[in-house]
Enzyme design. Structure first.
Site, PDB file in Angstrom:
ATOM      1  N   ASP A 187      -3.252  -8.793   9.298  1.00 37.71           N
ATOM      2  CA  ASP A 187      -1.402  -8.654   9.633  1.00 37.71           C
ATOM      3  C   ASP A 187      -1.227  -9.868   8.516  1.00 37.71           C
ATOM      4  OD1 ASP A 187       0.401  -8.675  10.834  1.00 37.71           O
ATOM      5  OD2 ASP A 187      -0.178  -9.762  12.906  1.00 37.71           O
ATOM      6  N   ALA A 188      -0.511  -8.905   7.961  1.00 35.48           N
ATOM      7  CA  ALA A 188       0.742 -10.123   7.150  1.00 35.48           C
ATOM      8  C   ALA A 188       1.155 -11.251   8.119  1.00 35.48           C
ATOM      9  CB  ALA A 188       1.523  -9.939   5.996  1.00 35.48           C
ATOM     10  N   GLY A 216       5.250   3.234  -0.177  1.00 29.04           N
ATOM     11  CA  GLY A 216       6.729   2.966  -0.430  1.00 29.04           C
ATOM     12  C   GLY A 216       6.741   1.632  -1.848  1.00 29.04           C
ATOM     13  N   SER A 263       0.478  -1.151  -0.437  1.00 27.06           N
ATOM     14  CA  SER A 263       0.202   0.120  -0.027  1.00 27.06           C
ATOM     15  C   SER A 263       1.093   1.022  -0.212  1.00 27.06           C
ATOM     16  CB  SER A 263      -0.663   0.153   0.917  1.00 27.06           C
ATOM     17  OG  SER A 263      -0.175   0.226   2.265  1.00 27.06           O
ATOM     18  N   TYR A 322      22.635   1.251  10.648  1.00 28.50           N
ATOM     19  CA  TYR A 322      22.032   0.208  10.224  1.00 28.50           C
ATOM     20  C   TYR A 322      22.871  -1.120   9.813  1.00 28.50           C
ATOM     21  CZ  TYR A 322      18.141  -0.811   6.872  1.00 28.50           C
ATOM     22  OH  TYR A 322      17.033  -1.845   6.011  1.00 28.50           O
ATOM     23  N   VAL A 334      12.736   8.418   0.702  1.00 25.06           N
ATOM     24  CA  VAL A 334      11.338   8.615   1.493  1.00 25.06           C
ATOM     25  C   VAL A 334      10.139   8.341   1.320  1.00 25.06           C
ATOM     26  CG1 VAL A 334      10.701  10.463   2.004  1.00 25.06           C
ATOM     27  CG2 VAL A 334      12.399  10.818   1.184  1.00 25.06           C
ATOM     28  N   ALA A 393       7.269  -3.684   5.799  1.00 28.26           N
ATOM     29  CA  ALA A 393       8.148  -2.508   7.257  1.00 28.26           C
ATOM     30  C   ALA A 393       7.694  -2.127   8.636  1.00 28.26           C
ATOM     31  CB  ALA A 393       8.726  -1.081   6.628  1.00 28.26           C
ATOM     32  N   LYS A 401      18.703  -8.304   8.310  1.00 30.85           N
ATOM     33  CA  LYS A 401      18.574  -8.013   7.121  1.00 30.85           C
ATOM     34  C   LYS A 401      19.259  -9.323   6.537  1.00 30.85           C
ATOM     35  CE  LYS A 401      15.779  -4.528   5.535  1.00 30.85           C
ATOM     36  NZ  LYS A 401      14.198  -4.591   4.715  1.00 30.85           N
TER      37      LYS A 401
HETATM   38  P1  NAD Z   1       6.992   1.966   3.759  1.00 38.05           P
HETATM   39  O1  NAD Z   1       6.834   2.076   5.737  1.00 38.05           O
HETATM   40  O2  NAD Z   1       6.246   2.262   2.597  1.00 38.05           O
HETATM   41  O3  NAD Z   1       5.541   0.131   3.499  1.00 38.05           O
HETATM   42  C1  NAD Z   1       5.524  -0.560   4.048  1.00 38.05           C
HETATM   43  C2  NAD Z   1       4.725  -1.770   3.787  1.00 38.05           C
HETATM   44  O4  NAD Z   1       4.394  -2.544   4.762  1.00 38.05           O
HETATM   45  C3  NAD Z   1       2.836  -0.661   3.640  1.00 38.05           C
HETATM   46  O5  NAD Z   1       2.116  -1.655   2.999  1.00 38.05           O
HETATM   47  C4  NAD Z   1       2.203  -1.711   4.422  1.00 38.05           C
HETATM   48  O6  NAD Z   1       0.266  -1.659   4.877  1.00 38.05           O
HETATM   49  C5  NAD Z   1       2.515  -2.459   5.480  1.00 38.05           C
HETATM   50  N1  NAD Z   1       2.525  -3.470   6.686  1.00 38.05           N
HETATM   51  C6  NAD Z   1       2.914  -2.843   7.976  1.00 38.05           C
HETATM   52  N2  NAD Z   1       3.282  -3.948   8.774  1.00 38.05           N
HETATM   53  C7  NAD Z   1       2.289  -5.051   7.928  1.00 38.05           C
HETATM   54  C8  NAD Z   1       1.804  -6.239   8.674  1.00 38.05           C
HETATM   55  N3  NAD Z   1       1.595  -6.616   9.619  1.00 38.05           N
HETATM   56  N4  NAD Z   1       0.246  -6.512   7.811  1.00 38.05           N
HETATM   57  C9  NAD Z   1       0.197  -5.871   6.502  1.00 38.05           C
HETATM   58  N5  NAD Z   1       1.153  -5.345   5.545  1.00 38.05           N
HETATM   59  C10 NAD Z   1       2.302  -4.388   6.808  1.00 38.05           C
HETATM   60  O7  NAD Z   1       7.663   0.641   3.589  1.00 38.05           O
HETATM   61  P2  NAD Z   1       9.435   0.897   2.718  1.00 38.05           P
HETATM   62  O8  NAD Z   1      10.407   1.857   3.165  1.00 38.05           O
HETATM   63  O9  NAD Z   1       8.427   1.071   1.019  1.00 38.05           O
HETATM   64  O10 NAD Z   1       9.965  -1.048   2.953  1.00 38.05           O
HETATM   65  C11 NAD Z   1       9.449  -2.172   2.397  1.00 38.05           C
HETATM   66  C12 NAD Z   1      11.113  -2.802   1.878  1.00 38.05           C
HETATM   67  O11 NAD Z   1      11.906  -1.432   1.329  1.00 38.05           O
HETATM   68  C13 NAD Z   1      11.688  -2.937   3.490  1.00 38.05           C
HETATM   69  O12 NAD Z   1      12.218  -4.488   3.228  1.00 38.05           O
HETATM   70  C14 NAD Z   1      12.704  -1.929   3.558  1.00 38.05           C
HETATM   71  O13 NAD Z   1      13.971  -2.370   4.681  1.00 38.05           O
HETATM   72  C15 NAD Z   1      13.186  -1.872   2.230  1.00 38.05           C
HETATM   73  N6  NAD Z   1      13.809  -1.101   1.698  1.00 38.05           N
HETATM   74  C16 NAD Z   1      13.272   0.165   2.487  1.00 38.05           C
HETATM   75  C17 NAD Z   1      14.208   1.525   1.667  1.00 38.05           C
HETATM   76  C18 NAD Z   1      13.705   2.966   2.110  1.00 38.05           C
HETATM   77  O14 NAD Z   1      14.750   3.933   1.500  1.00 38.05           O
HETATM   78  N7  NAD Z   1      12.293   3.520   2.557  1.00 38.05           N
HETATM   79  C19 NAD Z   1      15.557   1.898   0.940  1.00 38.05           C
HETATM   80  C20 NAD Z   1      15.474  -0.114   0.793  1.00 38.05           C
HETATM   81  C21 NAD Z   1      15.356  -0.841   1.098  1.00 38.05           C
END
Ligand code: NAD
Length: 398
Positions: free
Chosen positions: A110-111, A51, A49, A235, A274, A140, A244
């Site tokens: 909750d996934a 990111g 939903s 990190y 972001v 995340a 990770k």
């Molecule tokens: P985000 O916060 O934008 O998205 C998280 C998603 O997880 C959302 O869709 C949320 O609804 C879902 N979620 C959270 N808890 C949940 C649960 N219990 N059940 C079901 N859905 C749940 O996060 P993001 O930054 O897009 O991160 C996603 C992945 O990408 C992570 O593994 C993160 O480490 C990785 N990542 C992020 C970045 C960054 O800079 N943001 C960089 C590299 C990798």
């Protein structure tokens, strides 16, 4: 209701439905500008939903013309509270998918739970006789309720070994200050691995495999980050880095398990962007503000959708995928980690303070993207207009 941003620390407690819809539209338009992708026809996105997961769902749908099932944990609007941004994103995603004739189902819950896994399996059995050919794992979460014994684990963003002191920023008022993070306990490390490590990814793949809903040649990808030495203590070498590492070990274990299906599991190391998740990590928003300026100056700036487009185009849907790194990972952080980019960051980092932040970094760009996450700061949207915040998601199954 008139919906304005209400920002507390690194979160915004309101979201604007029309602005979130604009954010989705922009990402869809980006994907539509490119030639269609091949393969990836039935895609499950866990964390779909916001990111990187949301961008993955959009790239799969309008890039590969895939059917998607998205899993998320979002809040609908109640009384005078807006829904969460991910709720509005999903509502807008589904509306656009329906208009363009794409199958899309969303499951809100909750996934980490067995129930949500079973619900997804039931939908796949009912709707996708051809089964799933791509599973994106993009959760995340700050905590996890373990489905086996009901323990709640909280993840921590802490260094390991020694305390870590570095510059950080209050993004909204632009103040640069020093922050000291105390080192994690053994329990903090173990808890973070429980939440953000690979166990739940493996549980998903086991459940899908046992139910017989994985297609031949299935691919599964989980997202990770490494970043520069500057952020290693918080990190890569911190609690989240341990999680990770566990994710990477899980990818290897899953690839072995998927052998009979000729499937594979891989970790994709993405660039810093972001998102609600990255905004919560101390030091990282300041690093991202600097990174944005340098990457924009060099004309190599990317957000979630640009990164994920490359993931699908160069790896997941490519006839000849680009090579993996020595550790068997996809590297989408190649531009971020370029020597010239990182050398400039190091030079500017030492000089950086509250007086020169606007000159040395793209704080304005960071703030704008942060606002966009919640549907704010889009031109042509009247944020003083009354808007109905009770927006349904067409297919929601929760
Ligand atoms: P985000 O916060 O934008 O998205 C998280 C998603 O997880 C959302 O869709 C949320 O609804 C879902 N979620 C959270 N808890 C949940 C649960 N219990 N059940 C079901 N859905 C749940 O996060 P993001 O930054 O897009 O991160 C996603 C992945 O990408 C992570 O593994 C993160 O480490 C990785 N990542 C992020 C970045 C960054 O800079 N943001 C960089 C590299 C990798």
């Amino acid at each position: 209701m008139i919906v304005q941003p209400k920002i507390r620390g690194f979160i915004c407690t309101t979201a604007h439905p029309a602005g979130c819809a604009r954010h989705i539209e922009q990402q869809i338009n980006f994907v539509k500008k490119h030639a269609p992708l091949k393969g990836c026809k039935n895609v499950l996105v866990i964390g779909a939903s916001t990111g990187y997961g949301l961008a993955s769902r959009i790239a799969a749908t309008w890039g590969a013309q895939a059917k998607t099932i998205g899993v998320m944990f979002e809040k609908p609007a109640i009384d005078k509270r807006t829904a969460s941004a991910g709720w509005y994103n999903t509502a807008a995603f589904e509306k656009a998918a329906e208009k363009d004739g794409f199958y899309a189902k969303s499951i809100n819950g909750d996934a980490f739970s067995n129930e949500i896994k079973q619900q997804v399996i039931d939908i796949i059995k009912r709707d996708w006789p051809e089964r799933v050919d791509l599973v994106i794992y993009s959760l995340a979460s700050p905590k996890r309720l373990h489905p086996s014994d009901g323990t709640i684990y909280n993840s921590e963003l802490k260094p390991i070994g020694d305390a870590y002191t570095n510059k950080t920023i209050d993004v909204m008022n632009g103040t640069v200050s020093m922050v000291t993070l105390q080192p994690a306990s053994h329990q903090d490390i173990a808890n973070t691995v429980q939440v953000m490590g690979g166990e739940d990814w493996e549980m998903w793949m086991d459940a899908l495999g046992d139910a017989g809903v994985l297609a031949n040649n299935v691919q599964t990808v989980a997202y990770s980050y490494i970043g520069p030495e500057l952020t290693y203590p918080v990190y890569k070498n911190g609690t989240i880095g341990r999680a990770k590492e566990h994710l990477e070990q899980t990818a290897k274990a899953l690839t072995l398990k998927l052998k009979p299906l000729h499937g594979k599991a891989v970790v994709s190391v993405n660039k810093a962007v972001v998102t609600q998740a990255s905004a919560a990590i101390p030091v990282v928003p300041l690093y991202i503000s600097l990174l944005f300026k340098i990457m924009k100056d060099k004309n190599i700036h990317e957000g979630c959708i640009e990164q994920i487009w490359r993931l699908f185009h160069d790896y997941l849907c490519a006839e000849q995928p680009k090579p993996l790194d020595d550790a068997g990972r996809i590297r989408l952080d190649d531009l971020e980690m370029r020597d010239d980019v990182q050398a400039e960051i190091s030079r500017n980092w030492d000089k950086l303070d509250s007086s020169n932040i606007l000159e040395l970094s793209d704080l304005a760009g960071y703030r704008e993207e942060f606002h966009h996450l919640f549907g704010f700061s889009f031109p042509l949207i009247d944020y003083n207009a009354d808007i109905d915040v009770s927006v349904p998601i067409l297919s929601i199954e929760d």
